[in-house]
Design an enzyme around this catalytic site. Structure first.
Site, PDB file in Angstrom:
ATOM      1  N   ILE A  61       0.822  -1.213   0.000  1.00  0.00           N
ATOM      2  CA  ILE A  61       0.000   0.000   0.000  1.00  0.00           C
ATOM      3  C   ILE A  61       0.856   1.263   0.000  1.00  0.00           C
ATOM      4  CG2 ILE A  61      -0.321   0.198   2.507  1.00  0.00           C
ATOM      5  CD1 ILE A  61      -3.411   0.666   1.542  1.00  0.00           C
ATOM      6  N   VAL A  70       0.137  -2.579   8.329  1.00  0.00           N
ATOM      7  CA  VAL A  70       0.034  -1.442   7.417  1.00  0.00           C
ATOM      8  C   VAL A  70       0.505  -0.160   8.117  1.00  0.00           C
ATOM      9  CG1 VAL A  70      -1.644   0.039   6.248  1.00  0.00           C
ATOM     10  CG2 VAL A  70      -1.841  -2.436   6.055  1.00  0.00           C
ATOM     11  N   ASP A  71       0.103   0.001   9.356  1.00  0.00           N
ATOM     12  CA  ASP A  71       0.440   1.185  10.145  1.00  0.00           C
ATOM     13  C   ASP A  71       1.969   1.338  10.237  1.00  0.00           C
ATOM     14  OD1 ASP A  71      -0.074   3.369  11.752  1.00  0.00           O
ATOM     15  OD2 ASP A  71      -0.689   2.199  13.515  1.00  0.00           O
TER      16      ASP A  71
HETATM   17  N1  AR6 Z   1       0.351  -3.289   2.093  1.00  0.00           N
HETATM   18  C1  AR6 Z   1      -0.869  -3.861   1.910  1.00  0.00           C
HETATM   19  N2  AR6 Z   1      -1.438  -4.675   2.805  1.00  0.00           N
HETATM   20  C2  AR6 Z   1      -0.757  -4.943   3.929  1.00  0.00           C
HETATM   21  C3  AR6 Z   1       0.516  -4.382   4.218  1.00  0.00           C
HETATM   22  C4  AR6 Z   1       1.071  -3.514   3.227  1.00  0.00           C
HETATM   23  N3  AR6 Z   1       2.265  -2.923   3.386  1.00  0.00           N
HETATM   24  N4  AR6 Z   1       0.913  -4.831   5.442  1.00  0.00           N
HETATM   25  C5  AR6 Z   1      -0.070  -5.636   5.900  1.00  0.00           C
HETATM   26  N5  AR6 Z   1      -1.074  -5.715   4.999  1.00  0.00           N
HETATM   27  P1  AR6 Z   1      -3.082  -4.912   9.719  1.00  0.00           P
HETATM   28  P2  AR6 Z   1      -5.518  -4.441  11.349  1.00  0.00           P
HETATM   29  C6  AR6 Z   1      -2.377  -6.427   5.103  1.00  0.00           C
HETATM   30  O1  AR6 Z   1      -2.559  -5.846  10.743  1.00  0.00           O
HETATM   31  O2  AR6 Z   1      -5.888  -5.879  11.305  1.00  0.00           O
HETATM   32  C7  AR6 Z   1      -1.273  -2.332  13.730  1.00  0.00           C
HETATM   33  O3  AR6 Z   1      -0.360  -2.668  14.732  1.00  0.00           O
HETATM   34  C8  AR6 Z   1      -2.501  -7.516   6.130  1.00  0.00           C
HETATM   35  O4  AR6 Z   1      -2.029  -8.749   5.584  1.00  0.00           O
HETATM   36  O5  AR6 Z   1      -2.150  -3.886   9.154  1.00  0.00           O
HETATM   37  O6  AR6 Z   1      -6.594  -3.411  11.129  1.00  0.00           O
HETATM   38  C9  AR6 Z   1      -2.071  -1.081  14.060  1.00  0.00           C
HETATM   39  O7  AR6 Z   1      -1.293  -0.130  14.766  1.00  0.00           O
HETATM   40  C10 AR6 Z   1      -4.006  -7.544   6.375  1.00  0.00           C
HETATM   41  O8  AR6 Z   1      -4.705  -8.262   5.344  1.00  0.00           O
HETATM   42  O9  AR6 Z   1      -4.369  -4.058  10.272  1.00  0.00           O
HETATM   43  C11 AR6 Z   1      -3.181  -1.632  14.899  1.00  0.00           C
HETATM   44  O10 AR6 Z   1      -2.775  -1.785  16.234  1.00  0.00           O
HETATM   45  C12 AR6 Z   1      -4.419  -6.082   6.250  1.00  0.00           C
HETATM   46  O11 AR6 Z   1      -3.338  -5.453   5.526  1.00  0.00           O
HETATM   47  C13 AR6 Z   1      -3.476  -2.977  14.276  1.00  0.00           C
HETATM   48  O12 AR6 Z   1      -2.253  -3.377  13.636  1.00  0.00           O
HETATM   49  C14 AR6 Z   1      -4.612  -5.348   7.570  1.00  0.00           C
HETATM   50  O13 AR6 Z   1      -3.685  -5.820   8.539  1.00  0.00           O
HETATM   51  C15 AR6 Z   1      -4.552  -2.888  13.211  1.00  0.00           C
HETATM   52  O14 AR6 Z   1      -4.835  -4.198  12.746  1.00  0.00           O
END
Ligand code: AR6
Length: 170
Positions: free
Chosen positions: A13, A35-36
């Site tokens: 992303i 993602v964060d």
């Molecule tokens: N690009 C696209 N998709 C991604 C990327 C990326 N760079 N990285 C992960 N994903 P998540 P949540 C996918 O965990 O569940 C953090 O610590 C991943 O495989 O990022 O809403 C925050 O600070 C998954 O399908 O978000 C919060 O504490 C999706 O993006 C917590 O995680 C979302 O995974 C939020 O958790």
């Protein structure tokens, strides 16, 4: 219904050339993993500085707000906080609200293109297929001036399921 064109993209992303990138943040709005973590790492310290200035008390679950995108190709990051399924937050309307509020904020900014991750589907543990259905249904049913919306998945399997969900709605 909106006239938004919704596509599935396989990739990172943080590499999306869009006006706004959506961050799957947490209530504290001070960074994290997934993602964060990637958005803060690639976008640089300007994003955290703006989070502190604009969100001194963080952000409520289901709400969205914007900051600079720092060094990302995007102009803005639209941060939203999904419900944490693993912590027992299983109210689907909160997840739908993330997509709706993010599009409202994008409209306020005048963004015409936006990239969404699959909110709550990673660390927060929302079941994948329902996370995809909530994303697709809410983005397609929210009135918006955004023309180009993408759901960006890191993972090939997730990407394929997003594509199938989009194909099923055509
Ligand atoms: N690009 C696209 N998709 C991604 C990327 C990326 N760079 N990285 C992960 N994903 P998540 P949540 C996918 O965990 O569940 C953090 O610590 C991943 O495989 O990022 O809403 C925050 O600070 C998954 O399908 O978000 C919060 O504490 C999706 O993006 C917590 O995680 C979302 O995974 C939020 O958790």
């Amino acid at each position: 219904m909106s006239s938004v064109s919704l596509t599935a993209v396989l990739g990172d992303i943080t590499a999306q050339h869009v006006d706004a990138v959506v961050n799957a943040a947490n209530n504290a709005m001070r960074g994290g993993g997934g993602v964060d973590g990637a958005i803060h790492r690639v976008g640089g310290p300007a994003i955290l500085q703006d989070c502190i200035a604009r969100f001194p008390d963080g952000l409520a679950t289901g709400d969205a707000g914007w900051t600079t995108a720092g060094d990302l190709p995007a102009k803005w990051v639209v941060h939203t906080v999904g419900p944490n399924w693993n912590a027992g937050q299983r109210d689907r309307s909160l997840l739908e609200s993330c997509y709706r509020r993010a599009l409202e904020v994008a409209d306020e900014l005048g963004a015409r293109s936006i990239a969404f991750p699959l909110i709550s589907a990673g660390v927060y543990g929302w079941p994948r297929d329902d996370a995809i259905a909530a994303a697709v249904d809410t983005i397609l049913s929210t009135p918006t001036r955004v023309a180009d919306a993408r759901i960006v998945a890191f993972d090939e399997t997730v990407h394929r399921h997003v594509q199938e969900a989009l194909d099923a709605r055509r």
